[in-house]
Motif scaffolding. Structure first.
Motif, PDB file in Angstrom:
ATOM      1  N   THR A 224       9.366  -2.481 -21.957  1.00 49.60           N
ATOM      2  CA  THR A 224      10.092  -2.049 -21.062  1.00 49.60           C
ATOM      3  C   THR A 224       9.363  -1.734 -19.722  1.00 49.60           C
ATOM      4  N   TYR A 225      10.184  -1.666 -18.593  1.00 48.81           N
ATOM      5  CA  TYR A 225       9.522  -1.247 -17.232  1.00 48.81           C
ATOM      6  C   TYR A 225      10.741  -0.497 -16.438  1.00 48.81           C
ATOM      7  N   THR A 226      10.201   0.335 -15.970  1.00 51.58           N
ATOM      8  CA  THR A 226      11.011   1.300 -15.014  1.00 51.58           C
ATOM      9  C   THR A 226      10.364   1.153 -13.532  1.00 51.58           C
TER      10      THR A 226
ATOM     11  N   GLY B  71       9.172 -15.464 -14.725  1.00 53.47           N
ATOM     12  CA  GLY B  71       8.436 -16.104 -15.726  1.00 53.47           C
ATOM     13  C   GLY B  71       7.584 -14.767 -16.760  1.00 53.47           C
ATOM     14  N   CYS B  72       8.140 -13.698 -16.432  1.00 49.56           N
ATOM     15  CA  CYS B  72       7.675 -12.753 -17.506  1.00 49.56           C
ATOM     16  C   CYS B  72       8.334 -12.868 -18.868  1.00 49.56           C
ATOM     17  N   SER B  73       7.885 -13.706 -19.371  1.00 51.37           N
ATOM     18  CA  SER B  73       8.151 -14.080 -20.772  1.00 51.37           C
ATOM     19  C   SER B  73       8.625 -13.150 -21.953  1.00 51.37           C
ATOM     20  N   LYS B  74       7.646 -12.058 -21.708  1.00 49.59           N
ATOM     21  CA  LYS B  74       7.659 -10.712 -22.822  1.00 49.59           C
ATOM     22  C   LYS B  74       8.436  -9.448 -22.545  1.00 49.59           C
ATOM     23  N   LEU B  75       8.949  -9.552 -21.039  1.00 48.73           N
ATOM     24  CA  LEU B  75       9.589  -8.239 -20.811  1.00 48.73           C
ATOM     25  C   LEU B  75      11.063  -8.261 -21.334  1.00 48.73           C
ATOM     26  N   LYS B  76      11.379  -7.099 -21.843  1.00 47.30           N
ATOM     27  CA  LYS B  76      12.785  -7.094 -22.547  1.00 47.30           C
ATOM     28  C   LYS B  76      13.620  -6.211 -21.795  1.00 47.30           C
ATOM     29  N   LYS B  77      13.147  -5.291 -21.253  1.00 44.50           N
ATOM     30  CA  LYS B  77      14.171  -4.250 -20.259  1.00 44.50           C
ATOM     31  C   LYS B  77      13.439  -3.848 -19.049  1.00 44.50           C
ATOM     32  N   VAL B  78      14.315  -3.824 -18.012  1.00 45.56           N
ATOM     33  CA  VAL B  78      13.900  -3.314 -16.770  1.00 45.56           C
ATOM     34  C   VAL B  78      15.135  -2.335 -16.141  1.00 45.56           C
TER      35      VAL B  78
ATOM     36  N   LYS C 165       0.966  -1.268   0.085  1.00 50.84           N
ATOM     37  CA  LYS C 165       0.155  -0.043   0.098  1.00 50.84           C
ATOM     38  C   LYS C 165       0.814   1.331   0.100  1.00 50.84           C
ATOM     39  N   ASP C 166       2.045   1.208   0.718  1.00 47.99           N
ATOM     40  CA  ASP C 166       2.803   2.520   0.875  1.00 47.99           C
ATOM     41  C   ASP C 166       3.823   2.500  -0.471  1.00 47.99           C
ATOM     42  N   GLY C 167       3.717   1.558  -1.140  1.00 51.66           N
ATOM     43  CA  GLY C 167       4.454   1.695  -2.554  1.00 51.66           C
ATOM     44  C   GLY C 167       6.045   1.164  -2.394  1.00 51.66           C
ATOM     45  N   THR C 168       6.388   0.767  -1.305  1.00 53.76           N
ATOM     46  CA  THR C 168       7.704   0.295  -0.951  1.00 53.76           C
ATOM     47  C   THR C 168       8.217  -1.026  -1.490  1.00 53.76           C
ATOM     48  N   THR C 169       7.327  -1.833  -1.634  1.00 58.01           N
ATOM     49  CA  THR C 169       7.614  -3.306  -2.070  1.00 58.01           C
ATOM     50  C   THR C 169       6.911  -3.503  -3.330  1.00 58.01           C
ATOM     51  N   LEU C 170       7.459  -4.285  -4.207  1.00 62.01           N
ATOM     52  CA  LEU C 170       6.710  -4.571  -5.686  1.00 62.01           C
ATOM     53  C   LEU C 170       6.624  -6.190  -5.535  1.00 62.01           C
ATOM     54  N   TYR C 171       5.169  -6.648  -5.471  1.00 60.12           N
ATOM     55  CA  TYR C 171       5.115  -7.938  -5.193  1.00 60.12           C
ATOM     56  C   TYR C 171       4.944  -8.701  -6.490  1.00 60.12           C
ATOM     57  N   ALA C 172       4.272  -8.223  -7.321  1.00 62.22           N
ATOM     58  CA  ALA C 172       4.097  -8.972  -8.684  1.00 62.22           C
ATOM     59  C   ALA C 172       3.712  -8.019 -10.062  1.00 62.22           C
ATOM     60  N   PHE C 173       4.720  -8.309 -11.093  1.00 64.05           N
ATOM     61  CA  PHE C 173       4.440  -7.910 -12.268  1.00 64.05           C
ATOM     62  C   PHE C 173       3.640  -8.809 -13.079  1.00 64.05           C
ATOM     63  N   PRO C 174       2.711  -8.225 -13.903  1.00 65.19           N
ATOM     64  CA  PRO C 174       1.994  -9.013 -14.702  1.00 65.19           C
ATOM     65  C   PRO C 174       2.775  -9.653 -15.758  1.00 65.19           C
ATOM     66  N   GLY C 175       2.680 -11.179 -15.644  1.00 62.16           N
ATOM     67  CA  GLY C 175       3.602 -11.689 -16.775  1.00 62.16           C
ATOM     68  C   GLY C 175       2.947 -11.904 -18.222  1.00 62.16           C
ATOM     69  N   GLY C 176       1.821 -11.098 -18.546  1.00 61.62           N
ATOM     70  CA  GLY C 176       1.568 -11.195 -19.973  1.00 61.62           C
ATOM     71  C   GLY C 176       2.042  -9.773 -20.624  1.00 61.62           C
ATOM     72  N   VAL C 177       2.531  -8.920 -19.777  1.00 63.30           N
ATOM     73  CA  VAL C 177       2.971  -7.524 -20.325  1.00 63.30           C
ATOM     74  C   VAL C 177       4.494  -7.594 -20.884  1.00 63.30           C
TER      75      VAL C 177
ATOM     76  N   VAL D 262      19.088  -5.130 -18.265  1.00 63.96           N
ATOM     77  CA  VAL D 262      18.840  -4.794 -16.719  1.00 63.96           C
ATOM     78  C   VAL D 262      20.001  -3.877 -16.480  1.00 63.96           C
ATOM     79  N   ILE D 263      19.313  -2.625 -15.721  1.00 66.75           N
ATOM     80  CA  ILE D 263      20.182  -1.603 -15.081  1.00 66.75           C
ATOM     81  C   ILE D 263      19.979  -1.654 -13.620  1.00 66.75           C
ATOM     82  N   ILE D 264      21.045  -2.144 -12.890  1.00 67.32           N
ATOM     83  CA  ILE D 264      20.844  -2.275 -11.346  1.00 67.32           C
ATOM     84  C   ILE D 264      21.450  -1.003 -10.726  1.00 67.32           C
ATOM     85  N   SER D 265      20.520  -0.372 -10.050  1.00 67.59           N
ATOM     86  CA  SER D 265      20.970   1.042  -9.653  1.00 67.59           C
ATOM     87  C   SER D 265      22.156   0.864  -8.278  1.00 67.59           C
ATOM     88  N   ASP D 266      22.327   2.188  -8.052  1.00 61.16           N
ATOM     89  CA  ASP D 266      23.654   2.204  -7.244  1.00 61.16           C
ATOM     90  C   ASP D 266      22.893   1.900  -5.832  1.00 61.16           C
TER      91      ASP D 266
END
Length: 402
Positions: free
Chosen positions: A272-274, A289-296, A257-269, A319-323
């Protein structure tokens, strides 16, 4: 007159033949006990009729083995009124069973009761049933329709897993818990509506449901197991009741609810995603298993990338892993077989075992960090194209690079 007499004679003969056929069909081929006051009979048509009163015995592994030959011939089970429970493993591996009739005197169905009944096509669980056991209908691979009791409070662990043909499931309002892997690998299930009564969903509860397109979560859910909706490559829509105090969705992505944890990204999307900068933790199996995702792009406040967070993202190239990231847990990017290059941020202190295993296109890994203390076993193993690892840290206490 003679014609009428002839017709009457033929009709009588047909009735006699029919009665004789039915009598032959009703021949009892097996009988025995299934409880202190419960008996069963199996006829030559493969119908088992169970009569009596009280609780059905649980079948031990030995008894199940002894009944394999019997079970393989049973096509229909009729449980008569008076029976109050179906015992553990009672009909496990009755491979020819297609139909079962459960009376409204039954209040419980035991563990593994119908496990591996691979031809059972549908079941109606009467409202008198308050408890069903773990694995109760697991691997009923032909089952296409289930009517659940309105009295259930829990749909337990692996209870309907592997019901590959199950198209719809109506979870009764009143259920509070959906156990781990309860509906895992229900491959043609297309829609799930979690009622407001549900407070807990176990890990992998709806994982590997390859045709699942939409999930609706009610107002009371407060506990979500890891990977509950993972590896669903048709899933495009996740919605949460606005009254829910623990979870929310933004753009069909499930967050705390507070936006601090990402629990699930829909696998059919795909595409790119930021990850938003509010996120500090990427949950275990969040993108699994997000088999369609190309860049995060990992958000600027993320400190932990959870176990298997991006595993089996088969089209993920970048994948760009932030500092901000400090910990990358085990198997986080395992089987990302299109991933070619990884840059590890400045503050990473640990990389779990098998983190980048089986990334077959991975050719270069660059560590910006000088704080790295451990790399788990097989972290970069089975990557035949990996030729360059640039490592600045001199503080490693555990290495897992092959």
């Amino acid at each position: 007159m003679k014609t009428k007499q002839l017709i009457s004679f033929i009709a009588i003969m047909i009735v006699i033949v029919f009665m004789k056929t039915n009598t032959e069909a009703a021949t009892i081929v097996e009988s025995g006990k299934m409880g202190d006051n419960i008996t069963y009979q199996v006829d030559s048509n493969g119908t088992m009729t169970i009569s009596g009163t009280g609780e059905m015995w649980a079948a031990s592994d030995t008894e199940v083995d002894e009944r394999f030959d019997l079970g393989n011939g049973v096509k229909k089970v009729i449980i008569e009124e008076g029976i109050t429970s179906i015992g553990d493993q009672a009909f496990s591996a009755y491979w020819d069973l297609k139909e079962v009739q459960i009376p409204d005197t039954v209040t419980s169905i035991g563990d593994d009761a119908f496990h591996y009944c691979s031809q059972l096509e549908q079941v109606s669980i009467p409202d008198s049933v308050t408890v069903i056991g773990e694995h109760a209908f697991e691997d009923c691979s032909a089952m296409s329709n289930v009517k659940l009791s309105s009295s259930l409070k829990c749909i337990p662990y692996l209870s309907f897993s592997g019901c590959y043909k199950l198209k719809n499931i109506d979870i009764p309002d009143g259920v509070t818990t959906i156990g781990g892997s309860a509906f895992r690998a229900c491959e043609v299930l297309t829609k799930v509506i979690i009622p407001d009564s549900v407070t807990k969903i176990g890990k992998m509860a709806f994982a590997d449901c390859s045709k699942l397109k939409s999930v609706t979560i009610g107002s009371s859910l407060s506990s979500l197991g890891e990977g509950a909706f993972s590896s669903n490559n048709s899933l495009t829509k996740i919605t949460v009741s606005k009254e829910n105090s623990c979870f929310k969705t933004e753009g069909n992505v499930l967050f705390s609810k507070d936006g601090t944890t990402l629990y699930a990204f829909p696998g059919g999307v795909g595409g790119t995603y930021t990850i938003p900068d509010t996120v500090m933790s990427i949950a275990n199996y969040a993108f699994d298993g997000c088999s369609k995702l190309k860049k995060v792009t990992i958000g600027k406040r993320v400190t932990i990338i959870g176990k298997c967070a991006f595993s089996f993202c088969n089209k993920l190239k970048t994948v760009i892993i932030s500092d901000s990231v400090k910990t990358i847990e085990k198997r986080a990017f395992e089987w990302c077989d299109k991933l070619t290059k990884v840059v590890i941020g400045k503050n990473v202190t640990s990389i779990g075992k098998q983190t980048f295993r089986f990334c077959s296109k991975l050719s270069k890994v660059t560590f910006k960090t000088k704080k790295l203390k451990s790399i788990g076993a097989e972290a970069f193993s089975y990557n035949s194209k990996l030729k360059t690892i640039t490592l600045k840290s001199t503080k490693l206490t555990k290495k897992g690079v092959k």
